[in-house]
Write a protein that holds these residues in place. Structure first.
Motif, PDB file in Angstrom:
ATOM      1  N   GLY A  19       0.745  -1.157  -0.062  1.00  0.00           N
ATOM      2  CA  GLY A  19       0.064  -0.133  -0.115  1.00  0.00           C
ATOM      3  C   GLY A  19       0.944   1.247  -0.030  1.00  0.00           C
ATOM      4  N   ASN A  20       1.969   1.310   0.763  1.00  0.00           N
ATOM      5  CA  ASN A  20       2.786   2.426   0.732  1.00  0.00           C
ATOM      6  C   ASN A  20       3.398   2.799  -0.593  1.00  0.00           C
ATOM      7  OD1 ASN A  20       2.337   2.720   3.609  1.00  0.00           O
ATOM      8  ND2 ASN A  20       3.869   1.716   4.268  1.00  0.00           N
ATOM      9  N   ARG A  21       3.850   1.471  -1.320  1.00  0.00           N
ATOM     10  CA  ARG A  21       4.394   1.696  -2.586  1.00  0.00           C
ATOM     11  C   ARG A  21       3.608   2.251  -3.517  1.00  0.00           C
ATOM     12  NH1 ARG A  21       6.252  -3.125  -6.755  1.00  0.00           N
ATOM     13  NH2 ARG A  21       6.723  -1.750  -8.621  1.00  0.00           N
ATOM     14  N   GLN A  22       2.263   1.908  -3.596  1.00  0.00           N
ATOM     15  CA  GLN A  22       1.194   2.345  -4.335  1.00  0.00           C
ATOM     16  C   GLN A  22       1.012   3.752  -4.280  1.00  0.00           C
ATOM     17  OE1 GLN A  22      -2.081  -0.034  -3.829  1.00  0.00           O
ATOM     18  NE2 GLN A  22      -1.306  -2.052  -5.152  1.00  0.00           N
ATOM     19  N   GLN A  23       0.953   4.235  -2.753  1.00  0.00           N
ATOM     20  CA  GLN A  23       0.663   5.537  -2.643  1.00  0.00           C
ATOM     21  C   GLN A  23       2.001   6.459  -2.760  1.00  0.00           C
ATOM     22  OE1 GLN A  23       0.529   6.049   1.928  1.00  0.00           O
ATOM     23  NE2 GLN A  23      -0.053   8.205   1.736  1.00  0.00           N
ATOM     24  N   LEU A  24       3.120   6.090  -2.864  1.00  0.00           N
ATOM     25  CA  LEU A  24       4.197   6.664  -3.412  1.00  0.00           C
ATOM     26  C   LEU A  24       4.073   6.681  -4.890  1.00  0.00           C
ATOM     27  CD1 LEU A  24       7.492   5.400  -1.225  1.00  0.00           C
ATOM     28  CD2 LEU A  24       6.404   7.704  -1.113  1.00  0.00           C
ATOM     29  N   ASP A  25       3.839   5.938  -5.648  1.00  0.00           N
ATOM     30  CA  ASP A  25       3.675   6.023  -7.176  1.00  0.00           C
ATOM     31  C   ASP A  25       2.650   7.112  -7.320  1.00  0.00           C
ATOM     32  OD1 ASP A  25       5.426   4.237  -7.978  1.00  0.00           O
ATOM     33  OD2 ASP A  25       3.885   2.309  -7.766  1.00  0.00           O
ATOM     34  N   VAL A  26       1.372   6.843  -6.647  1.00  0.00           N
ATOM     35  CA  VAL A  26       0.417   8.094  -6.900  1.00  0.00           C
ATOM     36  C   VAL A  26       0.909   9.390  -6.893  1.00  0.00           C
ATOM     37  CG1 VAL A  26      -1.843   8.710  -5.889  1.00  0.00           C
ATOM     38  CG2 VAL A  26      -1.499   6.315  -6.496  1.00  0.00           C
ATOM     39  N   LEU A  27       1.883   9.624  -5.612  1.00  0.00           N
ATOM     40  CA  LEU A  27       2.130  10.924  -5.218  1.00  0.00           C
ATOM     41  C   LEU A  27       2.963  11.280  -6.405  1.00  0.00           C
ATOM     42  CD1 LEU A  27       2.556  13.031  -3.120  1.00  0.00           C
ATOM     43  CD2 LEU A  27       4.167  11.681  -1.935  1.00  0.00           C
ATOM     44  N   ILE A  28       4.065  10.577  -6.735  1.00  0.00           N
ATOM     45  CA  ILE A  28       5.062  11.135  -7.458  1.00  0.00           C
ATOM     46  C   ILE A  28       4.118  11.361  -8.968  1.00  0.00           C
ATOM     47  CG2 ILE A  28       7.148  10.109  -9.204  1.00  0.00           C
ATOM     48  CD1 ILE A  28       7.805   8.235  -6.883  1.00  0.00           C
ATOM     49  N   HIS A  29       3.402  10.612  -9.349  1.00  0.00           N
ATOM     50  CA  HIS A  29       2.337  10.791 -10.477  1.00  0.00           C
ATOM     51  C   HIS A  29       1.809  12.259 -10.370  1.00  0.00           C
ATOM     52  CE1 HIS A  29      -0.141  10.435 -13.908  1.00  0.00           C
ATOM     53  NE2 HIS A  29      -1.207  10.803 -13.133  1.00  0.00           N
ATOM     54  N   GLN A  30       1.171  12.576  -9.073  1.00  0.00           N
ATOM     55  CA  GLN A  30       0.604  13.944  -9.110  1.00  0.00           C
ATOM     56  C   GLN A  30       1.617  14.930  -8.941  1.00  0.00           C
ATOM     57  OE1 GLN A  30      -0.826  12.856  -5.181  1.00  0.00           O
ATOM     58  NE2 GLN A  30      -3.065  11.909  -5.788  1.00  0.00           N
ATOM     59  N   LEU A  31       2.732  15.017  -8.454  1.00  0.00           N
ATOM     60  CA  LEU A  31       3.543  15.822  -8.523  1.00  0.00           C
ATOM     61  C   LEU A  31       3.837  16.365 -10.087  1.00  0.00           C
ATOM     62  CD1 LEU A  31       6.131  14.652  -5.859  1.00  0.00           C
ATOM     63  CD2 LEU A  31       4.801  16.945  -5.905  1.00  0.00           C
ATOM     64  N   GLN A  32       4.167  15.261 -11.054  1.00  0.00           N
ATOM     65  CA  GLN A  32       4.468  15.420 -12.368  1.00  0.00           C
ATOM     66  C   GLN A  32       3.446  16.100 -12.807  1.00  0.00           C
ATOM     67  OE1 GLN A  32       5.531  11.400 -13.286  1.00  0.00           O
ATOM     68  NE2 GLN A  32       7.727  11.824 -12.760  1.00  0.00           N
ATOM     69  N   SER A  33       1.980  15.310 -12.748  1.00  0.00           N
ATOM     70  CA  SER A  33       1.045  16.282 -13.343  1.00  0.00           C
ATOM     71  C   SER A  33       0.661  17.545 -13.185  1.00  0.00           C
ATOM     72  CB  SER A  33      -0.418  15.385 -12.745  1.00  0.00           C
ATOM     73  OG  SER A  33      -0.217  14.023 -13.224  1.00  0.00           O
ATOM     74  N   PHE A  34       0.975  18.138 -11.452  1.00  0.00           N
ATOM     75  CA  PHE A  34       0.777  19.104 -11.135  1.00  0.00           C
ATOM     76  C   PHE A  34       1.855  20.252 -11.965  1.00  0.00           C
ATOM     77  CE2 PHE A  34       1.160  22.441  -7.506  1.00  0.00           C
ATOM     78  CZ  PHE A  34      -0.224  23.052  -7.754  1.00  0.00           C
ATOM     79  N   GLN A  35       2.865  19.767 -12.149  1.00  0.00           N
ATOM     80  CA  GLN A  35       3.748  20.520 -12.727  1.00  0.00           C
ATOM     81  C   GLN A  35       3.396  20.946 -14.410  1.00  0.00           C
ATOM     82  OE1 GLN A  35       7.818  18.782 -13.888  1.00  0.00           O
ATOM     83  NE2 GLN A  35       8.825  20.466 -12.969  1.00  0.00           N
ATOM     84  N   LYS A  36       2.942  19.668 -14.766  1.00  0.00           N
ATOM     85  CA  LYS A  36       2.612  19.887 -16.335  1.00  0.00           C
ATOM     86  C   LYS A  36       1.138  20.603 -16.502  1.00  0.00           C
ATOM     87  CE  LYS A  36       4.653  15.417 -17.723  1.00  0.00           C
ATOM     88  NZ  LYS A  36       4.298  13.832 -17.894  1.00  0.00           N
ATOM     89  N   LEU A  37       0.353  20.745 -15.529  1.00  0.00           N
ATOM     90  CA  LEU A  37      -0.804  21.124 -15.773  1.00  0.00           C
ATOM     91  C   LEU A  37      -1.144  22.497 -15.040  1.00  0.00           C
ATOM     92  CD1 LEU A  37      -3.155  18.043 -15.468  1.00  0.00           C
ATOM     93  CD2 LEU A  37      -2.574  19.033 -17.530  1.00  0.00           C
ATOM     94  N   PHE A  38      -0.145  22.945 -14.273  1.00  0.00           N
ATOM     95  CA  PHE A  38      -0.421  24.032 -13.255  1.00  0.00           C
ATOM     96  C   PHE A  38      -1.097  25.307 -13.944  1.00  0.00           C
ATOM     97  CE2 PHE A  38       1.152  27.806 -11.025  1.00  0.00           C
ATOM     98  CZ  PHE A  38       0.345  27.544  -9.687  1.00  0.00           C
ATOM     99  N   ASP A  39      -0.482  25.809 -14.919  1.00  0.00           N
ATOM    100  CA  ASP A  39      -0.824  27.026 -15.662  1.00  0.00           C
ATOM    101  C   ASP A  39      -2.301  27.013 -16.109  1.00  0.00           C
ATOM    102  OD1 ASP A  39       1.527  28.216 -15.184  1.00  0.00           O
ATOM    103  OD2 ASP A  39       2.367  27.533 -17.138  1.00  0.00           O
ATOM    104  N   SER A  40      -2.633  25.872 -16.563  1.00  0.00           N
ATOM    105  CA  SER A  40      -4.228  25.723 -16.922  1.00  0.00           C
ATOM    106  C   SER A  40      -5.292  25.225 -16.034  1.00  0.00           C
ATOM    107  CB  SER A  40      -4.062  24.527 -18.125  1.00  0.00           C
ATOM    108  OG  SER A  40      -3.916  23.367 -17.551  1.00  0.00           O
ATOM    109  N   LEU A  41      -4.726  25.113 -14.634  1.00  0.00           N
ATOM    110  CA  LEU A  41      -5.764  24.570 -13.799  1.00  0.00           C
ATOM    111  C   LEU A  41      -6.618  25.820 -13.187  1.00  0.00           C
ATOM    112  CD1 LEU A  41      -3.630  22.068 -11.465  1.00  0.00           C
ATOM    113  CD2 LEU A  41      -5.164  21.610 -13.159  1.00  0.00           C
ATOM    114  N   THR A  42      -7.607  25.653 -12.754  1.00  0.00           N
ATOM    115  CA  THR A  42      -8.440  26.753 -11.866  1.00  0.00           C
ATOM    116  C   THR A  42      -8.223  26.705 -10.564  1.00  0.00           C
ATOM    117  OG1 THR A  42     -10.309  25.206 -11.346  1.00  0.00           O
ATOM    118  CG2 THR A  42     -10.541  26.446 -13.733  1.00  0.00           C
ATOM    119  N   VAL A  43      -8.746  27.555  -9.731  1.00  0.00           N
ATOM    120  CA  VAL A  43      -8.382  27.782  -8.300  1.00  0.00           C
ATOM    121  C   VAL A  43      -8.748  26.581  -7.741  1.00  0.00           C
ATOM    122  CG1 VAL A  43      -8.832  28.941  -6.142  1.00  0.00           C
ATOM    123  CG2 VAL A  43      -8.383  30.228  -8.342  1.00  0.00           C
TER     124      VAL A  43
END
Length: 546
Positions: A493-517
């Motif tokens: 479960g911890n491994r999956q949580q880390l995978d999701v967290l890394i993916h979220q960090l990468q997504s946030f970086q790519k999408l940041f400028d286009s995201l709403t508040v």
């Protein structure tokens, strides 16, 4: 062939239907009635201390999961009601077993689900089991109403301002038990009187909480007061004087009022039962129709007309719903994530509508709610400029997403360690399982030998001792295996949580400028555990990494 045995008992007693006796009788039935049982693998599931009113039982759920994975040929139990007393649950179970070609055997009722009449008999027996459960619940409620008429305190946490005092012993089913009544605590009741008087005058839950926080007044159990705690006191009938206005209010509300109208003469207070029900150990309000309102044996402190007035005000304020609590700040990103170093939330507070940032956003600051409620007496942490803090936190999160950042490298290293740890745990569980199966096979062989012993007492005693030893070893190994598997699942479960967290960090970086508040807020909640402001610096805590 694989045979599952299920046993259940609501609570331990020394009577005949113990979990151990159920298992023994099921094993004997299997041995003498099921063809090929001597070579079958028998798996046992035990739920001790669980009611049959629903299927929220750990071993039952594990058994159903194992059945759905396939391989089970028979499900055996002592009686049908051991599986459950709810007809819908039983019907779903039988349907599931039929789809998976699993035969069901109830050794007490001798049911056989392979025939239409057997299925019909099971459903009929299920109806009787549910009827029995409902009758038991009705008897319990009738007894509660009978006791309520006597104004007894039936136990639990006593309300603020009262303590429970033992009276004469009463006989219940031939057993002598103490009877309790509520007695007023003269010091504590002053707090309750203040709450009612203050709310009648100012009609503000927040105002009362602010006063308590600033004067270090704590709840009965040593916690800080909240608006919910104050509201619970204001709505508790125990403080209401049993007079004409109170009687009419609860009668018109549809409650089960267990006193005559002439008894509501203002001499005593009221006492309520079944106002809440336990749902997963959390109190949940029942409908007024389920409330039992009775005449207590204690003094009330609030006139009926005042109690009724308070209930109407509380209901009106509650009816405002989302409009009453609608957030006034539409740009703050860290709402709900930002804490003061004193441990309390920090909330956004808008500047004047004319004060805007270079991007045209309205300026705001974050301030500590505890500092606000205590007028700065309990916390002196400086406010922080909100627009600036939001921007700096987002910039830091975007930096974390870079593969060369220290945070990204740390998350990858943690994942690598978890992968290696997982392999060790799985191997350990496999070895333990192999040892368990070896001992179970030895037990089966000994049981076969025991059946052919022809009454040789010394031989029987020797075999029984050996079976006991092997079963004890199996139990110890099963416990060790369970711990290994649990750690393995936790690691996975911890491994999956880390995978999701890394993916979220990468997504946030790519999408940041286009995201709403709103979208930025949601992303931050997935990535951040919390942010703590100490008056000078903000400390960022990433989910799963601190």
């Amino acid at each position: 062939m694989k045979i599952f045995i299920y046993s259940r008992k609501s609570k331990w007693t020394g009577r005949g239907e113990s979990v151990e006796n159920q298992l023994t009788m099921c094993r004997e039935y299997i041995q003498y009635n099921l063809e090929g049982a001597d070579k079958a693998e028998i798996v046992e599931y035990e739920d001790e201390g669980y009611s049959g009113k629903n299927t929220n039982r750990p071993q039952f759920q594990k058994m159903m999961s194992d059945i759905k994975q396939g391989g089970c040929n028979y499900l055996v139990c002592y009686k049908l009601d051991r599986l459950g007393r709810n007809i819908a649950d039983l019907a779903n179970l039988i349907e599931t077993l039929n789809k998976l070609n699993v035969s069901f055997v109830s050794i007490k009722e001798r049911f056989d689900t392979s025939t239409p009449i057997g299925k019909a008999m099971i459903y009929f027996a299920g109806v009787l089991a549910q009827m029995e459960r409902e009758q038991i619940a009705e008897r319990v409620r009738d007894n509660m109403i009978m006791l309520a008429r006597k104004g007894r305190w039936l136990g639990g946490n006593t309300p603020l301002g009262f303590r429970a005092e033992a009276e004469e012993k009463i006989s219940i089913n031939g057993k002598n038990k103490k009877s309790f009544r509520l007695v007023m605590d003269e010091e504590e009741i002053k707090v309750v009187q203040f709450i009612f008087q203050e709310y009648l005058e100012k009609q503000s839950l927040v105002g009362i909480v602010k006063y308590f926080l600033s004067h270090d007044i704590m709840t009965k159990r040593g916690y800080e007061y909240s608006t919910t705690a104050v509201k619970d006191i204001l709505t508790n009938p125990v403080y209401c004087i049993a007079d004409k206005e109170a009687y009419d209010y609860f009668w018109n509300l549809g409650c089960q009022v267990c006193l005559e109208e002439e008894e509501a003469d203002g001499k005593y207070g009221l006492i309520s039962y079944a106002k809440t029900s336990s749902s997963q150990y959390k109190n949940k309000d029942n409908a007024p129709e389920k409330w039992v309102i009775a005449l207590g044996r204690h003094r009330g402190i609030v006139l009926g007309k005042d109690f009724v007035k308070i209930q109407k005000v509380l209901k009106y304020n509650s009816s405002k719903g989302d409009r009453w609590h609608k957030p006034q700040n539409q740009v703050a990103l860290l709402s709900g994530l930002l804490y003061c170093s004193c441990g309390h939330y920090m909330r956004p507070k808008n500047y004047s509508s004319k004060q805007l940032t270079e991007d045209g956003e309205r300026k705001f600051s974050y301030l500590c709610t505890y500092k606000d409620k205590t007028n700065g007496k309990k916390c002196s942490t400086a406010n922080v400029q909100g627009n600036t803090l939001d921007r700096l936190v987002c910039e830091e999160i975007l930096r974390y997403a870079d593969e060369n950042s220290s945070v990204y490298q740390m998350l990858e290293e943690m994942k690598e360690k978890i992968i290696n740890t997982k392999e060790d745990k799985v191997n350990a569980a496999d070895i333990l399982d192999w040892e368990i199966q070896k001992r179970k096979k030895e037990v089966k062989n000994l049981i076969t030998a025991l059946a052919k012993s022809e009454g040789n007492e010394a031989f029987i005693s020797q075999i029984e001792q050996e079976i006991t030893r092997l079963n004890d070893e199996c139990a110890a190994l099963e416990k060790e295996k369970g711990e290994a598997l649990e750690e393995g699942c936790l690691v996975q479960g911890n491994r999956q949580q880390l995978d999701v967290l890394i993916h979220q960090l990468q997504s946030f970086q790519k999408l940041f400028d286009s995201l709403t508040v709103i979208e930025k807020r949601e992303y931050l909640r997935m990535i951040l555990d919390k942010v703590v402001w100490d008056g000078e610096q903000a400390h960022i805590f990433i989910c799963g990494s601190h």
